[in-house]
Design an enzyme around this catalytic site. Sequence first.
Site, mmCIF file in Angstrom:
data_model
loop_
_atom_site.group_PDB
_atom_site.id
_atom_site.type_symbol
_atom_site.label_atom_id
_atom_site.label_comp_id
_atom_site.label_asym_id
_atom_site.label_seq_id
_atom_site.Cartn_x
_atom_site.Cartn_y
_atom_site.Cartn_z
ATOM 1 N N HIS A 357 0.797 -1.227 0.000
ATOM 2 C CA HIS A 357 0.000 0.000 0.000
ATOM 3 C C HIS A 357 0.825 1.270 0.000
ATOM 4 C CE1 HIS A 357 -4.133 -1.506 0.494
ATOM 5 N NE2 HIS A 357 -3.617 -2.471 1.213
ATOM 6 N N LYS A 545 -8.018 13.511 5.538
ATOM 7 C CA LYS A 545 -7.194 12.315 5.397
ATOM 8 C C LYS A 545 -6.114 12.369 6.478
ATOM 9 C CE LYS A 545 -6.273 13.325 1.126
ATOM 10 N NZ LYS A 545 -6.359 12.122 0.327
ATOM 11 N N ARG A 546 -5.399 11.267 6.629
ATOM 12 C CA ARG A 546 -4.290 11.239 7.570
ATOM 13 C C ARG A 546 -3.326 12.387 7.276
ATOM 14 N NH1 ARG A 546 0.495 8.162 7.134
ATOM 15 N NH2 ARG A 546 -0.352 7.203 5.251
ATOM 16 N N LYS A 551 1.131 14.039 1.807
ATOM 17 C CA LYS A 551 -0.259 14.328 1.436
ATOM 18 C C LYS A 551 -0.498 15.826 1.259
ATOM 19 C CE LYS A 551 -2.016 10.112 3.629
ATOM 20 N NZ LYS A 551 -2.606 9.421 2.461
ATOM 21 N N THR A 653 -8.443 6.414 -1.218
ATOM 22 C CA THR A 653 -9.842 5.954 -1.268
ATOM 23 C C THR A 653 -10.804 7.093 -0.978
ATOM 24 O OG1 THR A 653 -9.644 5.201 1.036
ATOM 25 C CG2 THR A 653 -9.385 3.546 -0.694
ATOM 26 N N LYS A 657 -14.651 8.235 -2.579
ATOM 27 C CA LYS A 657 -15.867 8.549 -1.824
ATOM 28 C C LYS A 657 -16.401 9.916 -2.224
ATOM 29 C CE LYS A 657 -13.866 5.829 1.848
ATOM 30 N NZ LYS A 657 -12.996 5.894 3.036
#
Length: 812
Positions: A357, A545-546, A551, A653, A657
């Site tokens: 991942h 998100k984390r 990110k 992901t 969504k």
Amino acid sequence: MFKDIESFIQEYSRKFIESVGKTADEGSVQDHYKTLVQMLKDHIGVNWVNAKKRDPEYGDEKQVFYFSMEFLIGRMLEYHLINFGIEKIVRDGFEQLGIPFEKVLEQESDAGLGNGGLGRLAACFLDSIAFLKIHGHGNGIRYKYGFFQQKIVNGDQIEVPDYWLKDGYLWEQRKPDQAVIVKFKGNIRGEVVDDRMTFSHENYEPVLAVPYDVAMVGYDNDFVVNNLRLWSAEPVANDFDLGSFNHGEFSKAVSYNSEVQAISNILYPDGSSLAGQELRLKQEYFFVAAGLSSIVQVFKQRNKSFKEFTNKVAIHINDTHPALCVPELMRIFLDEEEMGWDEAWKITVNACSFTNHTIMPEALETWSIELFRYNLPRIYMIVEEIDRRFKLAVNQRFPHQKDLANRTAIIRNGVIDTASLAIIGSHSVNGVSDQHSEILKNHIFSQYYKIYPYKFKNVTNGVSHRRFLLKANPGLSELISSTIGDGWKYDASELEKLLPYQQEPAFLDQLAEIKYRNKCRLAAYIQERQGIEIDPHSVFDVQVKRIHAYKRQLLNALKIMDLYNRLKENKKLKIQPFTFIFGGKTAPGYYYAKMIIKLINAIAQKVNGDKELNGLIKVVFLEEFNVSLGELVYPAADISEQISTASREASGTGNMKFMFNGALTLGTMDGANVEICNAAGQEHIAIFGISAEEVIDYYNRGGYDPWDEYHGSSRIKKLLDQLIGDFFGTDGGDFRVIYDSLLRDNDQFFVLKDFFSYVEAWQRLNLKYGNKRQWFESSLANTANAGIFASDRSIREYAQNIWKVKSRNIGS
């Protein structure tokens, strides 16, 4: 289950009196929650019994066991009601009984079984496995205190225990009769018995692994009841040292119990200390050893020969945390079942499959030899032998590439590489987006791809559209069903039938109204929980998100600072009203990411408190982002921020969504964003930034010089100077670490390099929102083309190409 409201009320009233000992109108909200859950559990049990009656061979088919450190299953009550098709009956029945249905639902806590995308993905996969009538089960840890509960205090993330089990967890069933012993430390004694070397584990520290099962039931599926099995670490006996206690050595008296229980206390204990690393290693071996022991025991009850093992069992390793499945399964076969090495290895490899991942080095776990050997002596011996045989085979196959075996060895540079172990010990290795899988083959695992090209596959991630669209967005779901029917609930590709309605103004008006209601719902939540008033007519620009450097929440934050600066300098600057929404946790020991959270909250305080802006822009950091809050956020978003550095995000992901709920992606060509762009059409999203190939090339050349960006743009220079000046008042100096990361440390994730490309892409969306017809055409294009990102599609690919099991659902 219930044909109508009357039959539900009758059965519920009877059950309530039976369970609580009083009538429904006398009960508390908690009483009603417990009774409704028990009714559903009874129904699930009946389904399981009926399935066995219908099919005498039930459970004899090949079983999939999905090992994962995280399973973020969210709240189960309403989702089960939807899956059973009785949500409206129960809601209306409660209304007739005068019971506040929404308050009953709120009695349930989110299960504290994960942190971020890994856990949400695993939960979606279990949902689709059950829906597709595959016999498949999750295997994880029952964390007593979850990851942590996030509090924001003075802008800082503060971690407190997540007491999600304080009232018990009604969906679980403890099964102490199926507990197993897991052995740590000690020493291994080998001896020859009947011309065969045998090994016994002596003087070990025993830990009792007790399973708690949570039933997983798919949508409109009365045939298969699967399990999420969660293991709790308990002392083998109540080992209270009375002598030590009486001598005043209170800690010593309970030290064994405390050390054992710590294994299943929290997810991802801080690994910055040796004790933290040891606890992490124990966690990973604990749930692997317990799960495999249970699997083998059940297999032996149902089968006479291990020759059938790979026809009956598929073991999936979700990221590197469960990589110890490989040597532990070998240990069981060698030491307990007395197999020879070759037979045991063939079965192990054919049974195991591995999903990677990440490409981030810190997430590709390694363990020091000393730590590993001390805690898992027999497993270390087996890993050594796997490594020895692997290097021997590689040298024989590639005699002219002498260094290949050393570069790919499991044990190298004083550590054990778990990704290497998982790749070598599995028959299949897959990435989670087209781009990610290519990066694995060509860069990260290129040497293994040279050795095992046949192992490498791709299965792009997917999400449960039934949870994150059908459940989370009832207004949009009702509009879809009234327009194209209910087939999309069973087959998400049917959402494509919505595409012709892009040219229907009345339909687009309904989309806009539903989006507005969803934004009002989220705005009310934010007002109630955080005391911030936001305008539901504004553009909801969302990044949840984390929190991690790659990110790039920092890039988003700098964009807002730049926008603020421009608004202050030019009072006539025309933009849509915007609400910037952030959410997510970071690991307690990740100081840099915690400073990004503090920065976002400092920006929020600065922007929201500036009366000159008259509320034109607002900034909100959502505290304690979880699955249930996500179900409020995804339907309300206008813009989905997916802005990771290209090549760094494996898939994502959250992007899927948001897409199902009609948000427009603002993102890099990274992970599954590439496939979202292809599916939705580039005109319906906003892409920016340097490419994955350019990023990798920069890394190979040692990066780029961010000082060029700093000196080349007065806007960027102003932003960075504000980080260390008095822009944020007394907190200004706090952000020196961020300033240094961008300049002194060479801007590892290309925040400055991508800044203007990002701002320009955001501006395109700002302008587009001014034309509501055009905006909602794009919104509908996203929803209509999102079907390919359903987890049903992912699981069908796993079932067919990796696990070799049948998926039997063919639609409604």
